[in-house]
Design a protein around this motif. Structure first.
Motif, PDB file in Angstrom:
ATOM      1  N   ALA A  82      40.711  31.740  58.762  1.00  0.00           N
ATOM      2  CA  ALA A  82      39.408  32.342  58.456  1.00  0.00           C
ATOM      3  C   ALA A  82      39.401  33.054  57.107  1.00  0.00           C
ATOM      4  N   LEU A  83      40.544  33.072  56.426  1.00  0.00           N
ATOM      5  CA  LEU A  83      40.659  33.785  55.157  1.00  0.00           C
ATOM      6  C   LEU A  83      40.476  32.824  53.983  1.00  0.00           C
ATOM      7  N   THR A  84      39.737  33.268  52.969  1.00  0.00           N
ATOM      8  CA  THR A  84      39.496  32.454  51.782  1.00  0.00           C
ATOM      9  C   THR A  84      40.066  33.153  50.559  1.00  0.00           C
ATOM     10  N   ILE A  85      40.815  32.393  49.761  1.00  0.00           N
ATOM     11  CA  ILE A  85      41.424  32.897  48.530  1.00  0.00           C
ATOM     12  C   ILE A  85      40.826  32.133  47.358  1.00  0.00           C
ATOM     13  N   HIS A  86      40.441  32.851  46.314  1.00  0.00           N
ATOM     14  CA  HIS A  86      39.958  32.241  45.073  1.00  0.00           C
ATOM     15  C   HIS A  86      41.067  32.405  44.040  1.00  0.00           C
ATOM     16  N   LEU A  87      41.525  31.281  43.477  1.00  0.00           N
ATOM     17  CA  LEU A  87      42.633  31.260  42.531  1.00  0.00           C
ATOM     18  C   LEU A  87      42.112  30.824  41.163  1.00  0.00           C
ATOM     19  N   ALA A  95      33.123  35.013  36.119  1.00  0.00           N
ATOM     20  CA  ALA A  95      31.690  34.707  36.041  1.00  0.00           C
ATOM     21  C   ALA A  95      31.467  33.225  35.747  1.00  0.00           C
ATOM     22  N   ALA A  96      32.360  32.622  34.960  1.00  0.00           N
ATOM     23  CA  ALA A  96      32.244  31.197  34.640  1.00  0.00           C
ATOM     24  C   ALA A  96      32.734  30.316  35.788  1.00  0.00           C
ATOM     25  N   HIS A  97      33.618  30.863  36.623  1.00  0.00           N
ATOM     26  CA  HIS A  97      34.185  30.120  37.755  1.00  0.00           C
ATOM     27  C   HIS A  97      34.052  30.943  39.026  1.00  0.00           C
ATOM     28  N   PRO A  98      32.816  31.256  39.442  1.00  0.00           N
ATOM     29  CA  PRO A  98      32.656  32.118  40.616  1.00  0.00           C
ATOM     30  C   PRO A  98      33.044  31.384  41.898  1.00  0.00           C
ATOM     31  N   PRO A  99      33.492  32.124  42.882  1.00  0.00           N
ATOM     32  CA  PRO A  99      33.780  31.502  44.171  1.00  0.00           C
ATOM     33  C   PRO A  99      32.495  30.910  44.749  1.00  0.00           C
ATOM     34  N   PRO A 100      32.580  29.734  45.377  1.00  0.00           N
ATOM     35  CA  PRO A 100      31.373  29.140  45.952  1.00  0.00           C
ATOM     36  C   PRO A 100      30.884  29.840  47.208  1.00  0.00           C
ATOM     37  N   GLY A 101      31.680  30.720  47.741  1.00  0.00           N
ATOM     38  CA  GLY A 101      31.288  31.447  48.942  1.00  0.00           C
ATOM     39  C   GLY A 101      32.054  32.748  49.020  1.00  0.00           C
ATOM     40  N   PRO A 102      31.921  33.461  50.138  1.00  0.00           N
ATOM     41  CA  PRO A 102      32.624  34.740  50.271  1.00  0.00           C
ATOM     42  C   PRO A 102      34.144  34.537  50.283  1.00  0.00           C
ATOM     43  N   VAL A 103      34.854  35.460  49.645  1.00  0.00           N
ATOM     44  CA  VAL A 103      36.311  35.414  49.607  1.00  0.00           C
ATOM     45  C   VAL A 103      36.862  36.772  50.019  1.00  0.00           C
ATOM     46  N   ARG A 119      39.061  46.259  45.960  1.00  0.00           N
ATOM     47  CA  ARG A 119      37.833  46.741  45.334  1.00  0.00           C
ATOM     48  C   ARG A 119      36.875  47.278  46.391  1.00  0.00           C
ATOM     49  N   GLU A 120      35.808  47.936  45.937  1.00  0.00           N
ATOM     50  CA  GLU A 120      34.829  48.544  46.845  1.00  0.00           C
ATOM     51  C   GLU A 120      34.194  47.532  47.782  1.00  0.00           C
ATOM     52  N   ASP A 121      34.097  46.287  47.348  1.00  0.00           N
ATOM     53  CA  ASP A 121      33.513  45.250  48.202  1.00  0.00           C
ATOM     54  C   ASP A 121      34.491  44.737  49.256  1.00  0.00           C
ATOM     55  N   GLY A 122      35.704  45.295  49.270  1.00  0.00           N
ATOM     56  CA  GLY A 122      36.709  44.909  50.262  1.00  0.00           C
ATOM     57  C   GLY A 122      37.590  43.750  49.833  1.00  0.00           C
ATOM     58  N   VAL A 123      37.294  43.131  48.693  1.00  0.00           N
ATOM     59  CA  VAL A 123      38.083  41.987  48.228  1.00  0.00           C
ATOM     60  C   VAL A 123      39.387  42.488  47.614  1.00  0.00           C
ATOM     61  N   LEU A 124      40.484  41.874  48.028  1.00  0.00           N
ATOM     62  CA  LEU A 124      41.808  42.200  47.499  1.00  0.00           C
ATOM     63  C   LEU A 124      42.039  41.379  46.236  1.00  0.00           C
ATOM     64  N   HIS A 125      42.269  42.062  45.098  1.00  0.00           N
ATOM     65  CA  HIS A 125      42.570  41.405  43.828  1.00  0.00           C
ATOM     66  C   HIS A 125      44.066  41.535  43.574  1.00  0.00           C
ATOM     67  N   VAL A 126      44.719  40.396  43.289  1.00  0.00           N
ATOM     68  CA  VAL A 126      46.157  40.417  43.044  1.00  0.00           C
ATOM     69  C   VAL A 126      46.460  39.683  41.745  1.00  0.00           C
TER      70      VAL A 126
END
Length: 161
Positions: A82-87, A95-103, A119-126
């Motif tokens: 159920a987890l989505t990662i954007h690489l 902004a040029a390569h936004p995730p197509p859905g929630p991550v 981040r405040e939106d709960g997304v983990l940035h690594v």
């Protein structure tokens, strides 16, 4: 009978090898269920060596200009249950390569600065930092992303380079 703890997946994160794959990086990534390379690979043999440890997903970095690298996307979205990662390589190109859905996790390299931030939106940035040639006084590192029942967490592994 006691129920077994849900298994935690271990995702190895590496970036900015720039043609140098250190033995310490390979050792740190051993035991990974999957490896994500966030670009500036520098040599296709690095992906082959990583694939000997676990399946590899990679994106092209700004220095990956050789013909072999053109087959790699600039960004990709990966599903782990159920987890989505954007690489992607450079967070500034989000902004040029936004995730197509929630991550839930965004992994990016480029800066050579290891960083973990929720981040405040709960997304983990690594940002796993750079595992290749040392740049200035920045550490040489990889990261491990842990996917468990309580959500994703990450840790930086500094290499003894």
């Amino acid at each position: 009978m006691v129920a077994a703890e849900p298994r935690t997946a271990r995702i190895g994160l590496i970036a900015d090898t720039h043609g140098l794959l250190r033995d310490e990086a390979l050792a740190a990534l051993r035991g990974s269920d999957r490896i994500l390379h966030a670009g500036d690979i520098g040599d296709p043999r690095i992906l082959d060596a990583l694939a000997a440890i676990a399946p590899v997903d990679a994106v092209r970095g700004n220095n990956d200009t050789a013909p072999w690298a053109q087959r790699l996307p600039e960004a990709r979205q990966l599903e782990f249950g159920a987890l989505t990662i954007h690489l992607l390589h450079d967070i500034k190109t989000l902004a040029a390569h936004p995730p197509p859905g929630p991550v839930q996790v965004i992994v990016a390299g480029h800066s050579h600065r290891p960083r973990i931030e929720r981040r405040e939106d709960g997304v983990l940035h690594v940002n796993p930092g750079s595992a290749g040639p040392r740049r200035f006084s920045l550490p040489v590192s990889v990261a491990i992303l842990h996917l468990g029942a309580s959500g994703p967490t990450a840790s930086i592994v500094e290499l003894g380079a």
